[in-house]
Structure formats: structure tokens, C-alpha cells
Design an enzyme around this catalytic site. Structure first.
Site, PDB file in Angstrom:
ATOM      1  N   GLU A 223       0.814  -1.216   0.000  1.00  0.00           N
ATOM      2  CA  GLU A 223       0.000   0.000   0.000  1.00  0.00           C
ATOM      3  C   GLU A 223       0.852   1.274   0.000  1.00  0.00           C
ATOM      4  OE1 GLU A 223      -2.552  -3.303   0.966  1.00  0.00           O
ATOM      5  OE2 GLU A 223      -0.645  -2.659   1.876  1.00  0.00           O
TER       6      GLU A 223
ATOM      7  N   HIS B 297     -11.427  -5.931   8.191  1.00  0.00           N
ATOM      8  CA  HIS B 297     -12.159  -5.611   6.967  1.00  0.00           C
ATOM      9  C   HIS B 297     -13.422  -4.807   7.257  1.00  0.00           C
ATOM     10  CE1 HIS B 297      -9.737  -9.176   5.946  1.00  0.00           C
ATOM     11  NE2 HIS B 297      -9.660  -8.643   4.739  1.00  0.00           N
TER      12      HIS B 297
END
Length: 325
Positions: free
Chosen positions: A60, A130
Site C-alpha cells: 500500500e 475488513h
């Protein structure tokens, strides 16, 4: 007009932006032929080629660093972080590079063409890795705009506006609504204004403020409250920062009451900033304390997700407390 869900609206916005401007690039983890874990970028590589829609390594920090470099040299990158929970490794790039690029160069250079897309929020039984809602972290970062849509029409218009904005944007998409929220979306290219809240429903007794997936929650709570004779004004903030202070303040000056709801934890959540600002602007007009209906100050729990989430009944309880104060 076409009927589509929120995920299809995001895909349509990306398709529209890429067709209109060859500088627009989409990239991230598995976004190519696979279309990303949610299929938000489906068919874009087929249509625009591997040079404009492509996979990245699972890094990321590298995705955002690469996007900064592209934006600095004139490209219009739309970088996908697969889940908002995984944006934290890129935090340094966003805080110290993306947000400060224009400032540190005295406006000689900027990364204003950069948009970072990230699915956020709970409601999908995704557990603590998540399901997070990290918008408040980025609200503390001058130089970046943070946008959250609530439905397909908003998603397409706000994403197109974000991609074309003069400042970098983090675009949080409520993944619980990806396929659950369905509506009519114009086929044409259109933009909705950033930094501007929307009064979704007028009312006179109390102001309910939220963004993203929580808009559906406060709408359900308002329906129940209306049956009890409480007139609720509903506002979708849409842009977290810079947020539309005037629209919210004008509403509270009228109703005298405010409830802010978000999925993120209570402590340090963006509702705190809103409450402090509204209190300073509306103190003599308030009929009761400002209420915050939020997630809990715990990691996001898998088995207790329903207890964690700020649902309609929790908002209704807050309405009762506020109206009966």
C-alpha cells in the site's frame, strides 16, 4: 438513466473519467483483468489497456507513493486500496507527501490529480481487519479532501468530481452498500459538488447528521420518530473535510438539536469535531446536548458486529433522550 447499484456506479464513473481524459489511470491490487476484490474496475483493462488499468504489488505504501509520483508529473491516478483497513501502511505517504506536496513547494508543484479509493465500514461480517471506518484519521490532515457517498447517484457524481478536483481526494466507499444500494443513475457525465453537504429531508424538531452507510440508518430512525410526531431534518455531510459547517449550523439554529452518527469509534471520531464546532456556533440556540451515536471504543468485533454497529434503534434512543431532555 440506468438502474445500477453503488458498485456499478463507481465502475461507470471510472469508465466515464477514463474515456474523457487519457491521463486517468486506475491501479491497485488485482484491479486488472480480475477487476479488484469487489469488481469495481471490471472490464476497464479490456477497454483501455494494461497501460491505463493495471495491477500493483501488494504494497500500500508503494501504491500511494507511485500515485504521488504520477500525479506530480501530470497524470490523473486513481489508486485503489483494497480495504480501507489496509490504508495504514500508506499513512506516511498520505500525511507527509500527498497532503503537503503543494504547501512545501510554495505551490510550484502539486499532486492535485490524485484520488485514492477505499472500501470502508462494517456490516459484511468482515471482522476487525475488513470493517474499519478510518475517516477521522484523515480529517486531521490539512491538504486532503475526504469524500463518502451514500448511494449510486452520489457515488458516480462525487467520484467524477473527486477525480477532477484540484486537490488530492480520499474517496471512502461504503462496501456494505456496494450491491445493497440500488438507484437511478444518469448515463451522462456529471459531477456533484465537493465540500457541500446535502439536506436530504427537511424538518423542524431535530437535525440528524451522518455520511455514507449511516445515512440509511438515520433515515430508518427518522421514519420511526416521525410516527411519534418528531420532525427530523436529515443531512448527508458527503465531504468529511473540508466539511460544510454553514449548512449544518443553519439546520441546528432552526431545530435546536443535533445527533451525529458514524460507524467509527466514539473517542476521536469526527462527530466530536462537528459537535465542538456546532456548540461554539449555536450554544444559545441549543435545546439539549449534542448526541453522538457511534461505534464502540473497541476493535471491530466479528461475533458482536450487530452490537457494535450504530443501528436505527440506537439513533431512535438518542432522539428520545434529546427530545425529552
Amino acid at each position: 438513466m440506468s438502474r445500477m447499484n453503488l458498485l456499478q456506479a463507481v465502475n461507470d464513473a471510472l469508465d466515464t473519467a477514463m474515456a474523457a481524459d487519457e491521463r486517468v489511470l486506475c491501479f491497485g491490487e488485482d484491479v486488472g483483468i480480475f477487476g479488484g476484490v469487489f469488481r469495481a474496475t471490471s472490464h476497464l483493462q479490456e477497454k483501455y489497456g494494461r497501460a491505463r488499468c493495471f495491477n500493483t504489488p501488494l504494497v500500500e505504501q508503494g501504491i500511494v507513493g507511485f500515485a504521488n509520483g504520477l500525479a506530480a508529473q501530470g497524470s490523473v491516478p486513481v489508486a485503489e486500496i483494497q480495504f480501507a483497513d489496509y490504508i495504514y501502511p500508506a499513512f506516511d505517504q498520505l500525511v507527509n507527501e500527498t497532503a503537503k506536496f503543494r504547501y512545501r513547494s510554495g505551490n510550484l508543484f502539486d499532486v492535485g490529480g490524485l484520488t485514492v479509493r477505499a472500501p470502508y465500514g462494517g456490516g459484511i461480517a468482515g471482522g476487525h481487519y475488513h470493517s474499519q471506518s478510518p475517516e477521522a484519521y484523515f480529517a486531521h490532515m490539512p491538504g486532503i479532501t475526504v469524500v463518502v457517498p451514500r448511494n449510486p447517484h452520489q457515488a458516480k457524481g462525487l467520484l467524477l468530481a473527486s477525480i477532477r478536483a484540484p486537490d488530492p481526494v480520499i474517496f471512502f466507499e461504503p462496501k456494505r452498500l456496494y450491491r445493497a444500494s440500488v438507484g437511478e443513475v444518469p448515463d451522462d457525465d456529471y459531477e456533484l459538488p465537493l465540500r457541500q453537504a446535502e439536506v436530504v429531508k427537511g424538518g423542524s424538531d431535530i437535525t440528524l447528521l451522518a455520511w455514507g452507510a449511516q445515512m440509511e440508518v438515520i433515515e430508518q430512525a427518522a421514519e420511526m420518530a416521525e410516527k411519534e410526531g418528531v420532525s427530523c431534518e436529515l443531512i448527508d455531510l458527503r465531504t468529511i473535510v473540508p466539511w460544510d459547517i454553514e449548512t449544518v449550523v443553519q439546520s441546528v439554529l432552526k431545530t435546536g438539536r443535533l445527533i451525529v452518527s458514524h460507524e467509527a469509534p466514539l473517542t476521536g471520531g469526527f462527530a466530536s469535531e462537528i459537535a465542538a464546532t456546532v456548540q461554539s456556533r449555536c450554544f444559545l440556540y441549543l435545546e439539549s446536548p449534542i448526541e453522538r451515536v457511534t461505534g464502540l471504543d473497541t476493535p471491530f468485533p466479528l461475533t458482536l458486529e450487530k452490537e457494535y454497529m450504530p443501528g436505527p434503534l440506537k439513533v431512535l434512543d438518542a432522539i428520545h433522550r434529546t427530545m425529552n431532555f
